[in-house]
Design a protein around this motif. Structure first.
Motif, mmCIF file in Angstrom:
data_model
loop_
_atom_site.group_PDB
_atom_site.id
_atom_site.type_symbol
_atom_site.label_atom_id
_atom_site.label_comp_id
_atom_site.label_asym_id
_atom_site.label_seq_id
_atom_site.Cartn_x
_atom_site.Cartn_y
_atom_site.Cartn_z
ATOM 1 N N TYR A 6 0.834 -1.208 0.000
ATOM 2 C CA TYR A 6 0.000 0.000 0.000
ATOM 3 C C TYR A 6 0.867 1.255 0.000
ATOM 4 C CZ TYR A 6 -3.326 3.535 1.549
ATOM 5 O OH TYR A 6 -4.086 4.674 1.651
ATOM 6 N N GLU A 7 1.918 1.253 0.791
ATOM 7 C CA GLU A 7 2.802 2.424 0.855
ATOM 8 C C GLU A 7 3.502 2.681 -0.470
ATOM 9 O OE1 GLU A 7 5.355 1.439 4.078
ATOM 10 O OE2 GLU A 7 3.814 1.806 5.617
ATOM 11 N N MET A 8 3.634 1.658 -1.299
ATOM 12 C CA MET A 8 4.303 1.829 -2.592
ATOM 13 C C MET A 8 3.392 2.426 -3.662
ATOM 14 S SD MET A 8 7.431 0.991 -2.252
ATOM 15 C CE MET A 8 7.302 1.638 -0.567
ATOM 16 N N ILE A 9 2.085 2.468 -3.419
ATOM 17 C CA ILE A 9 1.149 2.930 -4.453
ATOM 18 C C ILE A 9 1.527 4.302 -5.007
ATOM 19 C CG2 ILE A 9 -1.228 3.690 -4.847
ATOM 20 C CD1 ILE A 9 -2.147 1.300 -3.155
ATOM 21 N N PRO A 10 1.785 5.317 -4.172
ATOM 22 C CA PRO A 10 2.130 6.628 -4.750
ATOM 23 C C PRO A 10 3.528 6.713 -5.335
ATOM 24 C CG PRO A 10 2.204 6.733 -2.358
ATOM 25 C CD PRO A 10 1.651 5.383 -2.702
ATOM 26 N N HIS A 11 4.351 5.707 -5.111
ATOM 27 C CA HIS A 11 5.737 5.736 -5.593
ATOM 28 C C HIS A 11 5.950 4.941 -6.879
ATOM 29 C CE1 HIS A 11 6.892 7.717 -1.880
ATOM 30 N NE2 HIS A 11 6.263 6.775 -1.203
ATOM 31 N N ARG A 12 4.977 4.117 -7.256
ATOM 32 C CA ARG A 12 5.127 3.313 -8.467
ATOM 33 C C ARG A 12 5.089 4.217 -9.684
ATOM 34 N NH1 ARG A 12 3.044 2.533 -12.707
ATOM 35 N NH2 ARG A 12 1.366 3.956 -12.051
ATOM 36 N N ARG A 13 5.969 3.977 -10.625
ATOM 37 C CA ARG A 13 6.031 4.757 -11.867
ATOM 38 C C ARG A 13 6.242 3.812 -13.061
ATOM 39 N NH1 ARG A 13 4.949 7.991 -8.462
ATOM 40 N NH2 ARG A 13 6.036 9.909 -7.885
ATOM 41 N N THR A 14 5.834 4.255 -14.232
ATOM 42 C CA THR A 14 6.270 3.620 -15.473
ATOM 43 C C THR A 14 7.523 4.354 -15.921
ATOM 44 O OG1 THR A 14 4.028 2.986 -16.093
ATOM 45 C CG2 THR A 14 5.665 3.112 -17.858
ATOM 46 N N ASN A 15 8.611 3.624 -16.085
ATOM 47 C CA ASN A 15 9.909 4.244 -16.362
ATOM 48 C C ASN A 15 10.335 3.911 -17.783
ATOM 49 O OD1 ASN A 15 12.648 5.028 -16.409
ATOM 50 N ND2 ASN A 15 12.819 4.745 -14.200
ATOM 51 N N ARG A 16 10.234 4.894 -18.677
ATOM 52 C CA ARG A 16 10.578 4.697 -20.092
ATOM 53 C C ARG A 16 11.984 5.194 -20.407
ATOM 54 N NH1 ARG A 16 5.368 6.850 -19.813
ATOM 55 N NH2 ARG A 16 3.726 5.339 -20.329
ATOM 56 N N PHE A 17 12.815 5.345 -19.381
ATOM 57 C CA PHE A 17 14.177 5.834 -19.547
ATOM 58 C C PHE A 17 15.165 4.661 -19.532
ATOM 59 C CE2 PHE A 17 11.762 9.486 -18.522
ATOM 60 C CZ PHE A 17 12.451 10.576 -19.034
ATOM 61 N N PRO A 18 16.418 4.889 -19.916
ATOM 62 C CA PRO A 18 17.395 3.786 -19.932
ATOM 63 C C PRO A 18 17.635 3.224 -18.535
ATOM 64 C CG PRO A 18 18.190 5.665 -21.213
ATOM 65 C CD PRO A 18 16.976 6.140 -20.484
ATOM 66 N N PHE A 19 17.794 1.908 -18.468
ATOM 67 C CA PHE A 19 18.205 1.232 -17.242
ATOM 68 C C PHE A 19 19.706 0.990 -17.311
ATOM 69 C CE2 PHE A 19 13.736 -0.877 -16.856
ATOM 70 C CZ PHE A 19 13.178 0.367 -16.599
ATOM 71 N N ASP A 20 20.303 0.727 -16.147
ATOM 72 C CA ASP A 20 21.777 0.672 -16.113
ATOM 73 C C ASP A 20 22.356 -0.706 -16.428
ATOM 74 O OD1 ASP A 20 21.418 -0.845 -13.798
ATOM 75 O OD2 ASP A 20 21.974 0.786 -12.433
ATOM 76 N N GLY A 21 21.524 -1.690 -16.695
ATOM 77 C CA GLY A 21 22.024 -2.997 -17.116
ATOM 78 C C GLY A 21 22.281 -3.976 -15.985
ATOM 79 N N ARG A 22 22.196 -3.531 -14.723
ATOM 80 C CA ARG A 22 22.376 -4.479 -13.619
ATOM 81 C C ARG A 22 21.273 -5.520 -13.642
ATOM 82 N NH1 ARG A 22 21.950 -1.400 -8.357
ATOM 83 N NH2 ARG A 22 20.947 0.211 -9.655
ATOM 84 N N ARG A 23 21.631 -6.758 -13.343
ATOM 85 C CA ARG A 23 20.663 -7.843 -13.316
ATOM 86 C C ARG A 23 19.928 -7.864 -11.978
ATOM 87 N NH1 ARG A 23 20.202 -8.347 -18.321
ATOM 88 N NH2 ARG A 23 19.146 -10.379 -18.098
ATOM 89 N N LEU A 24 18.667 -8.227 -12.008
ATOM 90 C CA LEU A 24 17.910 -8.352 -10.776
ATOM 91 C C LEU A 24 18.386 -9.568 -9.992
ATOM 92 C CD1 LEU A 24 16.084 -6.313 -12.295
ATOM 93 C CD2 LEU A 24 14.122 -7.540 -11.334
ATOM 94 N N PRO A 25 18.546 -9.451 -8.683
ATOM 95 C CA PRO A 25 18.918 -10.616 -7.873
ATOM 96 C C PRO A 25 17.857 -11.708 -7.965
ATOM 97 C CG PRO A 25 19.151 -8.580 -6.618
ATOM 98 C CD PRO A 25 18.431 -8.225 -7.883
ATOM 99 N N THR A 26 18.289 -12.932 -7.832
ATOM 100 C CA THR A 26 17.362 -14.063 -7.910
ATOM 101 C C THR A 26 16.247 -13.934 -6.886
ATOM 102 O OG1 THR A 26 19.112 -15.518 -8.712
ATOM 103 C CG2 THR A 26 17.184 -16.568 -7.731
#
Length: 330
Positions: free
Chosen positions: A117-137
Motif C-alpha cells: 500500500y505504501e508503494m502505491i504513490p511511488h510506483r512509476r512507469t519508467n521509459r528511460f534507460p536502465f543501467d544494465g544491472r541484473r535483478l537478484p534471484t
C-alpha cells in the motif's frame, strides 16, 4: 467496532485516490467508482476512454481497471477490513460494472500488505534507460510469487526467447506507427495540459541504436522522432511475460491485479519497470481468444531493471471519477 471504510470522513476520497493511482494504458484512467452503501464500492469501466484503435477489444482497459482494483483492495485492508470482491456481477445487463467490493471487518493488515500500500504513490512507469544491472534471484522470485498470489503466471524471458519477443514488439510498433488512426489516437492522449494521458516528461528518449522497441509517443505530434533526444539503453533488457489461463474480461481483470502486485513489489525493491503491449494491440476486433500456449495467454510484457527516478504523471481528482451523486455527498 471499526467504522465502514466508505462512511468515515474522507474515506471515499482516500480509497478512490489509491485506486486511481494505478497504471493504465496511455494513462487513460478508464475507471469510475460508485458507493453502493457505506461498506460497498463498485468499479465501473469508463467506456468513453476506450482506445478504439489501440485497444478495440477492451483488453487493455480491463487490465488497467484490474490494477485499480488491486489498489482498492489494499486500501480497504488498511482500514482493518477484508475486501470481498465479486467480479462482473451482472455481465448480461451491465458489462461495464467490473467489480463490487464489499468491506467486512477483519484483523489489521499484515506487514507485506502495508508495504505494498505504501508503494502505491511511488510506483512509476519508467521509459528511460536502465543501467544494465541484473535483478537478484531473490527479487525475481518475489515477483513471480506476487503474480501467482493473484492467479497469474510471471515468466522471465531469456536468450533467444527474449530476442524473439523484442523482434515481435518492434514489428508490431512499426505496423502501428504506419497507421494514421493510431497516430491520431496518440495525439489525443499526449496533448499538453491534460490531467491524464502521457505528458512529455514521461515519454523518455529514443533508444539510440533502435534495438529496444519503446513505444514512440512522439508520433502523435505529427512527425517521426527525428531530432528528438536519444540515449543508449541497456543492451540486454530483462523481460518478463505475464500469463493468465484464459483470455476474456475476467482474465483481464485478474491480469491487472497481478500486474499491479508485481509492480508494487518491484517498487518496494527499488526495481523500475516499463510495459510493452504492442503485439497484443494488434489483435483483430473479431478476436475470440488467441491460441493458448502451455501457460495460457500473454497479457503483458514487462521490462525490469534499475533506472533513474522519474516524476509522476497527472491524475484526475477523485471527484472526476466518482459517480456524480457520490461526489456531491462527499
Amino acid at each position: 467496532m471499526t467504522a465502514p471504510p466508505f462512511a468515515t470522513p474522507g474515506g471515499v476520497s482516500r480509497m478512490v485516490n489509491a485506486a486511481a493511482a494505478a497504471p493504465s494504458v496511455h494513462n487513460t484512467q478508464p475507471w469510475r467508482f460508485r458507493c453502493a452503501d457505506e461498506a460497498t464500492m463498485e468499479l465501473w469501466a469508463d467506456l468513453g476512454r476506450l482506445l478504439r484503435v489501440t485497444d478495440p477489444l477492451g483488453r487493455g482497459l480491463g487490465v488497467s481497471c484490474g490494477a485499480a482494483l488491486c489498489n482498492l483492495r489494499l486500501a480497504v485492508r488498511m482500514t482493518g477490513h477484508d475486501a470481498q470482491v465479486v467480479t462482473l456481477p451482472d455481465p448480461a445487463h451491465r458489462p461495464d460494472l467490473l467489480a463490487r467490493v464489499r468491506a467486512v471487518p477483519a484483523g489489521p493488515p499484515g506487514q507485506d500488505e502495508r508495504l505494498l500500500y505504501e508503494m502505491i504513490p511511488h510506483r512509476r512507469t519508467n521509459r528511460f534507460p536502465f543501467d544494465g544491472r541484473r535483478l537478484p534471484t531473490a527479487v525475481l522470485v518475489e515477483l513471480v510469487h506476487a503474480a501467482h498470489a493473484e492467479g497469474a503466471t510471471l515468466v522471465l524471458l531469456k536468450g533467444r526467447t527474449a530476442r524473439r519477443v523484442l523482434g515481435m514488439i518492434g514489428a508490431a510498433e512499426a505496423t502501428l506507427a504506419a497507421e494514421e488512426s493510431y497516430r491520431a489516437e496518440l495525439a489525443r492522449w499526449t496533448a499538453p495540459g491534460r490531467r491524464d494521458g502521457v505528458p512529455r516528461h514521461a515519454v523518455g528518449p529514443r533508444p539510440r541504436d533502435g534495438a529496444l522497441p519503446m513505444r514512440d509517443f512522439r508520433l502523435g505530434e505529427g512527425r517521426h522522432a527525428e531530432g528528438a533526444p536519444s540515449a543508449a539503453f541497456e543492451a540486454d533488457p530483462q523481460l518478463a511475460a505475464l500469463f493468465t489461463r484464459g483470455d476474456g474480461p475476467l482474465d483481464w481483470l485478474r491480469a491487472g491485479q497481478a500486474l499491479q502486485r508485481v509492480l508494487l513489489t518491484a517498487t518496494a525493491r527499488g526495481v523500475a519497470a516499463s510495459l510493452f503491449s504492442q503485439p497484443l494491440d494488434l489483435r483483430p476486433a473479431q478476436h475470440s481468444g488467441d491460441r493458448a500456449g502451455p501457460l495460457g495467454h500473454v497479457q503483458m510484457l514487462i521490462r525490469l531493471g534499475y533506472g533513474p527516478p522519474v516524476p509522476r504523471v497527472p491524475r484526475r481528482p477523485a471527484f472526476e471519477v466518482l459517480d456524480p451523486v457520490e461526489a456531491a455527498r462527499r
